[in-house]
Design a protein around this motif. Sequence first.
Motif, short mmCIF file in Angstrom:
data_model
loop_
_atom_site.label_atom_id
_atom_site.label_comp_id
_atom_site.label_asym_id
_atom_site.label_seq_id
_atom_site.Cartn_x
_atom_site.Cartn_y
_atom_site.Cartn_z
N GLY A 12 0.81 -1.21 0.00
CA GLY A 12 0.00 0.00 0.00
C GLY A 12 0.84 1.25 0.00
N GLY A 13 2.11 1.09 -0.37
CA GLY A 13 3.08 2.17 -0.22
C GLY A 13 2.98 3.29 -1.24
N GLY A 14 2.07 3.17 -2.19
CA GLY A 14 1.96 4.20 -3.20
C GLY A 14 1.24 5.45 -2.74
N SER A 15 0.66 5.43 -1.54
CA SER A 15 -0.07 6.59 -1.06
C SER A 15 -0.34 6.46 0.43
N GLY A 16 -0.90 7.53 1.00
CA GLY A 16 -1.45 7.49 2.35
C GLY A 16 -0.47 7.16 3.45
N ILE A 17 -0.95 6.37 4.41
CA ILE A 17 -0.17 6.06 5.60
C ILE A 17 1.11 5.30 5.24
N ALA A 18 0.99 4.31 4.35
CA ALA A 18 2.17 3.51 4.01
C ALA A 18 3.25 4.34 3.34
N VAL A 32 13.62 1.16 1.72
CA VAL A 32 12.25 0.65 1.64
C VAL A 32 11.96 0.05 0.27
N ALA A 33 11.30 -1.11 0.28
CA ALA A 33 10.67 -1.66 -0.91
C ALA A 33 9.22 -1.21 -0.87
N VAL A 34 8.89 -0.26 -1.73
CA VAL A 34 7.54 0.31 -1.77
C VAL A 34 6.71 -0.54 -2.72
N ALA A 35 5.72 -1.24 -2.18
CA ALA A 35 4.90 -2.14 -2.99
C ALA A 35 3.46 -1.62 -3.04
N ASP A 38 -0.78 -0.43 -7.73
CA ASP A 38 -0.41 0.47 -8.83
C ASP A 38 1.11 0.61 -8.84
N GLY A 39 1.76 -0.14 -9.71
CA GLY A 39 3.22 -0.13 -9.75
C GLY A 39 3.81 1.24 -10.05
N ASP A 40 3.12 2.01 -10.87
CA ASP A 40 3.62 3.35 -11.20
C ASP A 40 3.64 4.25 -9.96
N ARG A 41 2.59 4.17 -9.14
CA ARG A 41 2.58 4.97 -7.90
C ARG A 41 3.67 4.50 -6.95
N ALA A 42 3.89 3.20 -6.88
CA ALA A 42 4.95 2.67 -6.02
C ALA A 42 6.31 3.20 -6.47
N ARG A 43 6.54 3.18 -7.76
CA ARG A 43 7.83 3.66 -8.27
C ARG A 43 7.98 5.17 -8.10
N GLY A 54 10.56 0.54 -6.11
CA GLY A 54 9.12 0.47 -6.26
C GLY A 54 8.72 -0.80 -6.97
N LEU A 55 7.70 -1.48 -6.42
CA LEU A 55 7.29 -2.79 -6.94
C LEU A 55 5.78 -2.86 -7.07
N ALA A 56 5.31 -3.47 -8.15
CA ALA A 56 3.88 -3.77 -8.28
C ALA A 56 3.57 -5.01 -7.46
#
Length: 250
Positions: A12-18, A32-35, A38-43, A54-56
């Motif tokens: 859930g790392g593409g937005s919000g709390i994560a 951090v591995a941001v997963a 939405d892979g684009d938001r993670a990246r 960033g990972l989907a």
Amino acid sequence: MRFSDKVLFATGGGSGIAAAVARRFTAEGGRVAVADLDGDRARAVAAELDGAVGLACDVADEESVRAALAAAEQQLGGIDAVLSAAGHAEFGPIEQWSLERWNRMMLVHAGGTFLVCKHALPLLRRRGGGSIVTVASVAALVAQRDNAPYGAAKAAVLGFTRQLALEVGPQVRVNALAPGRTRSGMTEPIILARGDGDLERGSVAFGAGTIQRRVAEPDEQAAAACFLLSDDAGFVTGATLVVDGGETVV
């Protein structure tokens, strides 16, 4: 610098709390591995952070979870901490819910938490242990109108967290964060509705039911999550940290 030489896997790392947790974890020396689904938001989030990737990742799909964790371990050298925060929100009277919608709610929240923890545990153990923080909600603790499926799914996360803490301790600590009303992409439609399209007026209305008379910012939830992830919480496991401005005691 509580997280020097530590690596976090955050769903859930593409937005919000994560995303806020990812930023704070990095600011305190970690990577951090941001997963995110939405892979684009993670990246995009990862691009802002030193040493991040960033990972989907679809937490409702076991192979996707397995692949994302394997990629995180390969690219960052291991995993020391996990934040299981991916989720979605839907509301409405229970008579309007189909079994398909109910099952999806349970699969993403409870099932996703299960899959992330299941496949992260071997990686944590390879590094000698670590910390897992799941994300529930005050909806797991108090009844909210037209919110039964979400509340039930988050209550399942709390129950799973306690059971897992017993099963994997003392090597791995497992705790839950139960956020209250927080400004995020997930809650923005609710806030806008409360304010007739005005975000600030809606925030005031949305936060009126708390002792603090306001909504939280994602960074405030991130502070609590990072406490649980850090060695500062070394004697804390199987616990639920409620960060809700006092909503659950009103």
